[in-house]
Design a protein around this motif. Structure first.
Motif, PDB file in Angstrom:
ATOM      1  N   VAL A  24      16.103  21.583 -13.846  1.00 35.12           N
ATOM      2  CA  VAL A  24      15.173  20.311 -14.027  1.00 35.12           C
ATOM      3  C   VAL A  24      15.510  19.631 -12.851  1.00 35.12           C
ATOM      4  O   VAL A  24      16.704  19.458 -12.296  1.00 35.12           O
ATOM      5  N   GLU A  25      14.528  18.979 -12.191  1.00 37.22           N
ATOM      6  CA  GLU A  25      14.630  18.092 -11.114  1.00 37.22           C
ATOM      7  C   GLU A  25      14.697  16.665 -11.699  1.00 37.22           C
ATOM      8  O   GLU A  25      13.992  15.932 -12.166  1.00 37.22           O
ATOM      9  N   LEU A  26      16.140  16.222 -11.448  1.00 41.04           N
ATOM     10  CA  LEU A  26      16.670  15.085 -12.091  1.00 41.04           C
ATOM     11  C   LEU A  26      15.824  13.869 -11.225  1.00 41.04           C
ATOM     12  O   LEU A  26      15.396  12.745 -12.032  1.00 41.04           O
ATOM     13  N   LEU A  27      15.529  13.844 -10.023  1.00 37.44           N
ATOM     14  CA  LEU A  27      14.805  12.807  -9.265  1.00 37.44           C
ATOM     15  C   LEU A  27      14.067  13.238  -8.149  1.00 37.44           C
ATOM     16  O   LEU A  27      14.541  14.550  -7.323  1.00 37.44           O
ATOM     17  N   ARG A  28      13.108  12.884  -7.757  1.00 33.44           N
ATOM     18  CA  ARG A  28      12.355  13.305  -6.520  1.00 33.44           C
ATOM     19  C   ARG A  28      12.448  11.735  -5.654  1.00 33.44           C
ATOM     20  O   ARG A  28      11.570  10.723  -6.033  1.00 33.44           O
ATOM     21  N   TYR A  29      13.007  11.681  -4.552  1.00 32.47           N
ATOM     22  CA  TYR A  29      12.957  10.475  -3.781  1.00 32.47           C
ATOM     23  C   TYR A  29      11.950  10.600  -2.580  1.00 32.47           C
ATOM     24  O   TYR A  29      12.147  11.346  -1.679  1.00 32.47           O
ATOM     25  N   VAL A  30      10.868   9.973  -2.878  1.00 31.75           N
ATOM     26  CA  VAL A  30       9.749  10.214  -1.791  1.00 31.75           C
ATOM     27  C   VAL A  30      10.098   9.052  -0.713  1.00 31.75           C
ATOM     28  O   VAL A  30       9.908   7.513  -0.908  1.00 31.75           O
ATOM     29  N   TYR A  31       9.765   9.365   0.649  1.00 28.35           N
ATOM     30  CA  TYR A  31       9.987   8.676   1.433  1.00 28.35           C
ATOM     31  C   TYR A  31       8.889   8.634   2.483  1.00 28.35           C
ATOM     32  O   TYR A  31       8.708   7.627   3.510  1.00 28.35           O
ATOM     33  N   ARG A  32       7.597   9.202   2.329  1.00 26.71           N
ATOM     34  CA  ARG A  32       6.529   9.394   3.236  1.00 26.71           C
ATOM     35  C   ARG A  32       5.576   7.823   3.008  1.00 26.71           C
ATOM     36  O   ARG A  32       5.833   7.282   1.945  1.00 26.71           O
ATOM     37  N   ALA A  33       5.084   7.658   4.019  1.00 28.82           N
ATOM     38  CA  ALA A  33       4.293   6.093   3.746  1.00 28.82           C
ATOM     39  C   ALA A  33       3.092   6.513   3.018  1.00 28.82           C
ATOM     40  O   ALA A  33       2.387   7.658   3.194  1.00 28.82           O
ATOM     41  N   GLU A  34       2.730   5.517   2.116  1.00 31.84           N
ATOM     42  CA  GLU A  34       1.454   5.619   1.477  1.00 31.84           C
ATOM     43  C   GLU A  34       0.654   4.300   1.718  1.00 31.84           C
ATOM     44  O   GLU A  34       0.771   3.796   2.806  1.00 31.84           O
ATOM     45  N   ASP A  35      -0.373   4.156   0.829  1.00 30.68           N
ATOM     46  CA  ASP A  35      -1.529   3.197   1.055  1.00 30.68           C
ATOM     47  C   ASP A  35      -0.872   1.867   1.323  1.00 30.68           C
ATOM     48  O   ASP A  35      -0.069   1.371   0.666  1.00 30.68           O
ATOM     49  N   ALA A  36      -1.488   1.033   2.418  1.00 23.04           N
ATOM     50  CA  ALA A  36      -0.942  -0.133   2.892  1.00 23.04           C
ATOM     51  C   ALA A  36      -1.188  -1.215   1.981  1.00 23.04           C
ATOM     52  O   ALA A  36      -0.267  -2.003   1.885  1.00 23.04           O
ATOM     53  N   TRP A  37      -2.251  -1.107   1.017  1.00 17.17           N
ATOM     54  CA  TRP A  37      -2.332  -2.201   0.113  1.00 17.17           C
ATOM     55  C   TRP A  37      -1.280  -2.130  -0.920  1.00 17.17           C
ATOM     56  O   TRP A  37      -0.907  -3.212  -1.566  1.00 17.17           O
ATOM     57  N   GLU A  38      -0.708  -0.919  -1.098  1.00 16.48           N
ATOM     58  CA  GLU A  38       0.669  -0.747  -2.177  1.00 16.48           C
ATOM     59  C   GLU A  38       2.065  -1.089  -1.547  1.00 16.48           C
ATOM     60  O   GLU A  38       2.850  -0.845  -2.201  1.00 16.48           O
ATOM     61  N   ALA A  39       2.040  -1.794  -0.236  1.00 14.14           N
ATOM     62  CA  ALA A  39       3.129  -2.033   0.248  1.00 14.14           C
ATOM     63  C   ALA A  39       4.137  -0.918   0.423  1.00 14.14           C
ATOM     64  O   ALA A  39       4.965  -0.636  -0.480  1.00 14.14           O
ATOM     65  N   PRO A  40       3.850   0.115   1.211  1.00 14.40           N
ATOM     66  CA  PRO A  40       4.385   1.426   1.441  1.00 14.40           C
ATOM     67  C   PRO A  40       5.940   1.187   1.366  1.00 14.40           C
ATOM     68  O   PRO A  40       6.452   0.518   2.090  1.00 14.40           O
ATOM     69  N   LYS A  41       6.639   1.968   0.756  1.00 14.69           N
ATOM     70  CA  LYS A  41       7.954   1.967   0.617  1.00 14.69           C
ATOM     71  C   LYS A  41       8.509   3.016  -0.115  1.00 14.69           C
ATOM     72  O   LYS A  41       7.922   3.857  -1.003  1.00 14.69           O
ATOM     73  N   PRO A  42       9.793   3.763   0.140  1.00 15.89           N
ATOM     74  CA  PRO A  42      10.310   4.791  -0.620  1.00 15.89           C
ATOM     75  C   PRO A  42      10.436   4.543  -2.081  1.00 15.89           C
ATOM     76  O   PRO A  42      10.618   3.376  -2.378  1.00 15.89           O
ATOM     77  N   TYR A  43      10.526   5.353  -2.970  1.00 14.54           N
ATOM     78  CA  TYR A  43      10.741   5.288  -4.275  1.00 14.54           C
ATOM     79  C   TYR A  43      11.068   6.501  -4.965  1.00 14.54           C
ATOM     80  O   TYR A  43      11.076   7.604  -4.533  1.00 14.54           O
ATOM     81  N   ILE A  44      11.683   6.372  -6.186  1.00 19.93           N
ATOM     82  CA  ILE A  44      12.068   7.546  -6.975  1.00 19.93           C
ATOM     83  C   ILE A  44      11.052   8.011  -8.066  1.00 19.93           C
ATOM     84  O   ILE A  44      10.808   6.751  -8.942  1.00 19.93           O
ATOM     85  N   HIS A  45      10.395   8.819  -8.039  1.00 22.00           N
ATOM     86  CA  HIS A  45       9.359   9.490  -9.100  1.00 22.00           C
ATOM     87  C   HIS A  45       9.104  10.618  -8.934  1.00 22.00           C
ATOM     88  O   HIS A  45       8.664  11.198  -7.752  1.00 22.00           O
ATOM     89  N   PRO A  46       9.089  11.797  -9.673  1.00 24.84           N
ATOM     90  CA  PRO A  46       9.684  11.474 -11.239  1.00 24.84           C
ATOM     91  C   PRO A  46      11.086  11.319 -11.371  1.00 24.84           C
ATOM     92  O   PRO A  46      11.943  11.786 -10.599  1.00 24.84           O
ATOM     93  N   LEU A  47      11.521  10.637 -12.197  1.00 25.61           N
ATOM     94  CA  LEU A  47      13.075  10.440 -12.651  1.00 25.61           C
ATOM     95  C   LEU A  47      12.964  11.084 -14.277  1.00 25.61           C
ATOM     96  O   LEU A  47      12.344  10.787 -14.948  1.00 25.61           O
ATOM     97  N   ARG A  48      13.907  12.089 -14.151  1.00 25.31           N
ATOM     98  CA  ARG A  48      13.954  12.809 -15.423  1.00 25.31           C
ATOM     99  C   ARG A  48      15.527  12.714 -16.055  1.00 25.31           C
ATOM    100  O   ARG A  48      16.450  12.695 -15.539  1.00 25.31           O
ATOM    101  N   THR A  49      15.233  12.867 -17.643  1.00 22.04           N
ATOM    102  CA  THR A  49      16.621  13.063 -18.270  1.00 22.04           C
ATOM    103  C   THR A  49      17.029  14.617 -17.944  1.00 22.04           C
ATOM    104  O   THR A  49      16.379  15.402 -17.424  1.00 22.04           O
TER     105      THR A  49
END
Length: 314
Positions: A24-49
């Motif tokens: 099971v992938e407990l978390l994925r920490y994404v740090y690539r830059a994304e859409d400028a309107w969405e204030a690019p920043k790293p995030y954790i998704h998915p987060l799993r039990t």
């Protein structure tokens, strides 16, 4: 000795922490830059039990900039490092792209797997739209206490943000700018759509009345779509956060909603702005317990108390 997790790094994109045995992938920490309107920043998704159920939402149609679990700054000296429309008192939410900034990945200082879990330390820079960095952040994510006995695992998030401007940074929220019960800023969790109308539990209260109030922890339980069952997330302040402000630290208050969507943030600028002087560092540490099932108050209190915090490292 078999380690509890494996860590997979897709360079330039994300880190995954995977439970050995179950896969099971407990978390994925994404740090690539994304859409400028969405204030690019790293995030954790998915987060799993531990059972593999997803407990975060990603780019919902009501707020495309809501992405799992992430550090945010909704009002920062006139900039919006939250994403989307900016709240302006008397005018509501306006499309002001010139205000939308970013939190940029600058590098990892440490990425490690050990017998009890994994951790990584990241450097980031906080930017207004098209400008020089206003702040530098050191962030540490830890995955630990992975227990089949309790049906849960723990994530500890530490952030130390240093003001690199020659003037104070002012952290605020829509509430500090005039909108009641909208004190969101700081670490922010968006739940999956199926968690709407979930159960909110705190040490001495339950339900939406926890909006804008204080407590050392707050839990949210929701029911899954597709798979039978529930999950509980417990958001916990570390002792040095001084969440009441009694020791002189800026007090934290909970932003929490179960309708029209599930969201939790231990806001550090709910009712009043937090002012960070030039060269000063804002350090906060939080823990999120990710559990299968619905935990009651006694169970939450027991599990929160069973985990030690150790030494805070900025």
């Amino acid at each position: 000795m078999t380690r509890a997790v494996e860590l997979v790094h897709r360079h330039g994109d994300h880190l995954s922490v995977v439970a050995t045995g179950s896969g099971v992938e407990l978390l994925r920490y994404v740090y690539r830059a994304e859409d400028a309107w969405e204030a690019p920043k790293p995030y954790i998704h998915p987060l799993r039990t531990l059972s593999g159920q997803v407990v975060t939402g990603y780019r919902p149609n009501d707020h495309r900039w809501h992405k799992g679990l992430q550090m945010t700054a909704s009002h920062l000296s006139g900039a919006n490092l939250w994403g989307g429309n900016s709240y302006v008192h008397g005018e509501g939410y306006l499309a002001l792209p010139e205000r939308v900034g970013s939190m940029a990945h600058a590098g990892f200082d440490e990425v490690a797997v050990h017998d009890g879990g994994a951790h990584f330390t990241e450097r980031l820079t906080w930017h207004p739209r098209g400008g020089e960095p206003w702040a530098e952040e050191t962030r540490r994510i830890e995955v630990h206490d992975i227990g089949t006995r309790s049906g849960s695992w723990a994530l500890t998030w530490s952030s130390a943000v240093t003001n690199r401007r020659e003037e104070p940074l002012r952290f605020g929220s829509p509430t500090t700018h005039g909108r009641p019960d909208a004190g969101y800023t700081g670490l922010f969790w968006r739940g999956p759509r199926c968690f709407r109308d979930g159960r909110i539990t705190a040490p001495d209260a339950e339900g939406p009345e926890m909006m804008g109030r204080q407590s050392p922890w707050l839990a949210y339980s929701g029911e899954h779509d597709e798979a039978d069952g529930h999950a509980t997330l417990v958001f916990v302040h570390s002792p040095e956060n001084d969440h009441t402000g009694a020791g002189g630290a800026h007090p934290a208050h909970w932003f929490v909603r179960s309708s029209p969507f599930a969201a939790v943030a231990p806001s550090f600028a709910f009712h009043e702005e937090l002012v960070l002087n030039p060269g000063a560092t804002l350090a906060r540490r939080y823990r999120v317990l990710v559990a299968d099932g619905t935990w009651d108050r006694d169970r939450i209190t027991s599990e929160v108390g069973a985990l030690s915090w150790g030494v805070f490292q900025e």
